[in-house]
Write a protein that holds these residues in place. Structure first.
Motif, PDB file in Angstrom:
ATOM      1  N   GLN A  92       0.844  -1.185   0.000  1.00  0.00           N
ATOM      2  CA  GLN A  92       0.000   0.000   0.000  1.00  0.00           C
ATOM      3  C   GLN A  92       0.890   1.249   0.000  1.00  0.00           C
ATOM      4  O   GLN A  92       2.011   1.242   0.514  1.00  0.00           O
ATOM      5  N   GLU A  93       0.354   2.287  -0.580  1.00  0.00           N
ATOM      6  CA  GLU A  93       1.051   3.566  -0.579  1.00  0.00           C
ATOM      7  C   GLU A  93       1.380   3.962   0.853  1.00  0.00           C
ATOM      8  O   GLU A  93       0.563   3.800   1.763  1.00  0.00           O
ATOM      9  N   GLY A  94       2.601   4.475   1.050  1.00  0.00           N
ATOM     10  CA  GLY A  94       3.029   4.875   2.383  1.00  0.00           C
ATOM     11  C   GLY A  94       3.843   3.811   3.105  1.00  0.00           C
ATOM     12  O   GLY A  94       4.601   4.136   4.024  1.00  0.00           O
ATOM     13  N   GLU A  95       3.695   2.569   2.694  1.00  0.00           N
ATOM     14  CA  GLU A  95       4.484   1.493   3.302  1.00  0.00           C
ATOM     15  C   GLU A  95       5.900   1.479   2.731  1.00  0.00           C
ATOM     16  O   GLU A  95       6.181   2.098   1.717  1.00  0.00           O
ATOM     17  N   ASN A  96       6.763   0.749   3.418  1.00  0.00           N
ATOM     18  CA  ASN A  96       8.129   0.568   2.924  1.00  0.00           C
ATOM     19  C   ASN A  96       8.202  -0.696   2.067  1.00  0.00           C
ATOM     20  O   ASN A  96       7.493  -1.681   2.324  1.00  0.00           O
ATOM     21  N   ALA A  97       9.065  -0.667   1.076  1.00  0.00           N
ATOM     22  CA  ALA A  97       9.271  -1.835   0.207  1.00  0.00           C
ATOM     23  C   ALA A  97      10.728  -2.257   0.287  1.00  0.00           C
ATOM     24  O   ALA A  97      11.629  -1.412   0.174  1.00  0.00           O
ATOM     25  N   THR A  98      10.953  -3.532   0.493  1.00  0.00           N
ATOM     26  CA  THR A  98      12.310  -4.061   0.553  1.00  0.00           C
ATOM     27  C   THR A  98      12.491  -5.151  -0.482  1.00  0.00           C
ATOM     28  O   THR A  98      11.684  -6.084  -0.563  1.00  0.00           O
ATOM     29  N   MET A  99      13.530  -5.003  -1.282  1.00  0.00           N
ATOM     30  CA  MET A  99      13.881  -6.007  -2.287  1.00  0.00           C
ATOM     31  C   MET A  99      15.308  -6.464  -2.034  1.00  0.00           C
ATOM     32  O   MET A  99      16.143  -5.668  -1.612  1.00  0.00           O
ATOM     33  N   ASN A 100      15.556  -7.719  -2.299  1.00  0.00           N
ATOM     34  CA  ASN A 100      16.868  -8.286  -2.041  1.00  0.00           C
ATOM     35  C   ASN A 100      17.501  -8.792  -3.327  1.00  0.00           C
ATOM     36  O   ASN A 100      16.817  -9.154  -4.276  1.00  0.00           O
ATOM     37  N   CYS A 101      18.821  -8.803  -3.307  1.00  0.00           N
ATOM     38  CA  CYS A 101      19.590  -9.305  -4.447  1.00  0.00           C
ATOM     39  C   CYS A 101      20.688 -10.204  -3.897  1.00  0.00           C
ATOM     40  O   CYS A 101      21.455  -9.782  -3.027  1.00  0.00           O
ATOM     41  N   ALA A 118       8.319   5.025   2.537  1.00  0.00           N
ATOM     42  CA  ALA A 118       7.133   5.843   2.244  1.00  0.00           C
ATOM     43  C   ALA A 118       6.777   5.768   0.768  1.00  0.00           C
ATOM     44  O   ALA A 118       6.752   6.777   0.054  1.00  0.00           O
ATOM     45  N   SER A 119       6.513   4.560   0.301  1.00  0.00           N
ATOM     46  CA  SER A 119       6.323   4.346  -1.134  1.00  0.00           C
ATOM     47  C   SER A 119       5.139   5.139  -1.689  1.00  0.00           C
ATOM     48  O   SER A 119       4.179   5.453  -0.981  1.00  0.00           O
ATOM     49  N   ARG A 120       5.243   5.413  -2.986  1.00  0.00           N
ATOM     50  CA  ARG A 120       4.206   6.159  -3.705  1.00  0.00           C
ATOM     51  C   ARG A 120       3.764   5.335  -4.901  1.00  0.00           C
ATOM     52  O   ARG A 120       4.498   4.460  -5.365  1.00  0.00           O
TER      53      ARG A 120
END
Lengths: 112, 111
Positions: B14-23, B78-80
């Motif tokens: 959801q907008e406002g949440e943080n997103a974490t991606m791994n490599c 704070a994703s958009r």
């Protein structure tokens, strides 16, 4: 400042036809490269160049030729198009091979 | 040969949440880069982190690198909705010459 310009944006070829994808950059970058992007496989390196007159093969070079007669231009030639070459092609340039790369908008190629 | 691989393959928040991606990658590297690709467009460079660096920031982006675990993470705070895109990590190939891209993480930020 145009950055990296690729033409055409879309192309449909018949099997066996040849064509050239154009790539030009106006940032005076020495390093240029061509990638193809297929679903679920990320980008794969086709050919690259570290400067005018110098080219080398990447991971998937078969069926493609390149030349680098000037710093600005790095065309990719499909010698005899095959359906397996249906893909989105990206050209990129950078100061050196391990620095920030600038990408063109891509060419969506379909071979029927 | 594919050097880096992103995880997860797809992420929806959801907008406002943080997103974490791994490599994760397989062999020692000199540099690792993260790129973003909006649908139908070319890749845009986000951050380059060198092997002797542990963390870098750029606006709402935070990248970490753990060379002992051969992994990196990209955090978007704070994703958009405009952050909706595919995110790729790129690492040196086995010869330390060219960059090799992973298959990417597709991020969807819902309004």
């Amino acid at each position: 400042n145009a950055g990296v310009t690729q033409t055409p944006k879309f192309q449909v070829l018949k099997t066996g036809q040849s064509m050239t994808l154009q790539c030009a950059q106006d940032m005076n970058h020495e390093y240029m490269s061509w990638y193809r992007q297929d679903p679920g496989m990320g980008l794969r390196l086709i050919h690259y160049s570290v400067g005018a007159g110098i080219t080398d093969q990447g991971e998937v070079p078969n069926g493609y030729n390149v030349s680098r007669s000037t710093t600005e231009d790095f065309p990719l030639r499909l010698l005899s198009a095959a359906p397996s070459q249906t893909s989105v092609y990206f050209c990129a340039s950078s100061w050196q091979r391990n620095t920030e790369a600038f990408f063109g908008q891509g060419t969506r190629l379909t071979v029927v | 040969s594919q050097q880096g691989e992103e995880d997860p393959q797809a992420l929806s928040i959801q907008e406002g949440e943080n997103a974490t991606m791994n490599c994760s990658y397989k062999t020692s590297i000199n540099n690792l880069q993260w790129y973003r690709q909006n649908s139908g467009r070319g890749l845009v460079h986000l951050i380059l982190i060198r092997s002797n660096e542990r963390e870098k920031h750029s606006g709402r982006l935070r990248v970490t690198l753990d060379t002992s675990k051969k992994s990196s993470s990209l955090l978007i705070t704070a994703s958009r909705a405009a952050d909706t895109a595919s995110y790729f990590c790129a690492t040196d190939d086995n010869y330390g010459q060219n960059f090799v891209f992973g298959p990417g993480t597709r991020l969807s930020v819902l309004p």
